[in-house]
Write a protein that holds these residues in place. Structure first.
Motif, short mmCIF file in Angstrom:
data_model
loop_
_atom_site.label_atom_id
_atom_site.label_comp_id
_atom_site.label_asym_id
_atom_site.label_seq_id
_atom_site.Cartn_x
_atom_site.Cartn_y
_atom_site.Cartn_z
N ASP A 188 -7.37 -1.36 -6.68
CA ASP A 188 -6.37 -1.12 -5.76
C ASP A 188 -6.35 -2.12 -4.56
N SER A 189 -6.01 -3.37 -5.15
CA SER A 189 -6.13 -4.43 -3.74
C SER A 189 -5.11 -5.54 -4.36
N PRO A 238 -5.49 -3.75 0.89
CA PRO A 238 -5.25 -2.62 0.15
C PRO A 238 -3.86 -2.59 -0.40
N THR A 239 -4.02 -2.34 -1.79
CA THR A 239 -2.81 -2.28 -2.43
C THR A 239 -2.77 -0.96 -3.41
N LYS A 240 -1.83 -0.17 -3.66
CA LYS A 240 -1.92 1.11 -4.42
C LYS A 240 -1.25 0.58 -5.78
N ASN A 278 0.77 -1.12 -0.14
CA ASN A 278 -0.02 0.05 -0.05
C ASN A 278 0.66 1.32 0.11
#
Length: 341
Positions: A162-163, A146-148, A99
């Motif tokens: 965004d995951s 969550p992952t940007k 993230n």
């Protein structure tokens, strides 16, 4: 294995590990120097341009021989960079780096560089052992981790969510874009394979992650020899029951995801060893070769043997067991693969 070992039996594939962290920011774009640190792109003569280590692997496998004749091997690359790039330690801590847009951007730039280095060549890419297992531990729905991804790599990931699922799917999509002749697959950690219903549960998680958009999934039955684990007071032996469970688990996992599996980093120990450094006992090599029809029935299409740590039994210290088993299987005509699910 050494080149000499690789030429001693009709091996079909040969893998190497890329680890240690991605390229340092703003450096090592066209040349190697001490500033590149332990980056895989400079795991060669530093006078050479970045990426030559991987190109050596691709060319070395392509020029492999057996009994004096050309017999190219399939180059396999295990990409294990997220943990070392995060610098946060295994598990939940390393997931926080997903993230961080700047850090994830460097990671995906490194992945792109690997793919562009491979280009139109053929290879098998095995993506991130353990990572997806930790994602599953955090949340069985990878869309909620969550992952940007979008801001980390707008060029390739702008259409992804965004995951963790968006991250995995983007990595597979990038492989299709930049290295169209590779086969790519995510790692499915078998940490709870003896638990009832685990194969179906893990398979559904892997599908949600995007593994069904790849070409295969990868599992690992153990990262160390059983004799070595005995020395630590841990029982990691396969019994007939647990071995059969692993194959049944693999079959259900493959059928749930809809992709075949590769069994990777299989310990090389055997019962003729004496449980000392590089000579540990294990029974997985001999079990698998003695039960290849069952292995094929489980939709396992490749067995990749390798020591997961420097003290373990290797193809050079196992008394010639892997070479002998491989040659005997080849001389017997091999084992037909079952149709993939």
């Amino acid at each position: 294995m050494t080149d000499t070992t690789a030429a001693a039996a009709p091996f079909d594939a040969r893998y190497l590990y890329l680890a240690g962290g991605v390229r340092p920011a703003g450096t090592c774009t066209s040349s190697c120097s001490s500033a590149c640190g332990n980056w895989w792109g400079c795991w060669q003569d530093p006078a050479q341009a970045p990426g030559q280590y991987v190109l050596w692997h691709l060319n070395n496998t392509a020029s492999a021989t057996w009994q004096g004749a050309s017999r190219p091997q399939i180059p396999v690359i295990t990409y294990y960079e997220q943990l070392h790039s995060s610098g946060l330690g295994e598990g939940a801590a390393q997931l926080g780096a997903l993230n961080d847009a700047a850090q994830l951007g460097r990671y995906l730039d490194d992945w792109r560089f690997l793919l562009q280095t491979i280009g139109s060549k053929t290879a098998i890419l095995h993506v991130e052992p353990d990572l997806w297992g930790y994602v599953r531990q955090q949340n069985s729905n990878p869309s909620l981790v969550p992952t940007k991804v979008k801001s980390a790599n707008a060029t390739d990931c702008s259409t992804q969510e965004d995951s963790a699922a968006g991250f995995a799917r983007c990595m597979i999509a990038m492989a299709r874009k930049y290295a169209p002749n590779v086969k790519v697959g995510l790692h499915a950690s078998p940490w709870t394979y003896t638990s009832s219903g685990d194969a179906t549960s893990l398979g559904n998680f892997m599908k949600a992650l995007g593994a069904d958009q790849g070409d295969f999934i990868v599992t690992d039955p153990s990262d160390r020899d059983a004799g070595y684990y005995d020395s630590l007071g841990q029982n990691r032996w396969w019994t007939d029951t647990t071995a059969a469970q692993y194959l049944a688990w693999s079959k259900t996992l493959s059928e749930t995801v809809g992709k075949p599996s590769i069994m990777w980093q299989i310990p090389l120990g055997n019962m003729s060893q004496n449980n000392t450094t590089n000579h540990w006992k294990d029974n997985r090599v001999d079990y698998l070769f003695a039960n290849l029809p069952q292995v094929a029935s489980a939709h396992i299409v490749a067995l990749l043997f390798g020591a997961g740590e420097g003290q373990q039994t290797t193809p050079e210290t196992d008394g010639g067991n892997l070479i002998a088993r491989t040659k005997a299987n080849w001389q017997a005509g091999g084992t037909p693969l079952c149709v993939a699910p």
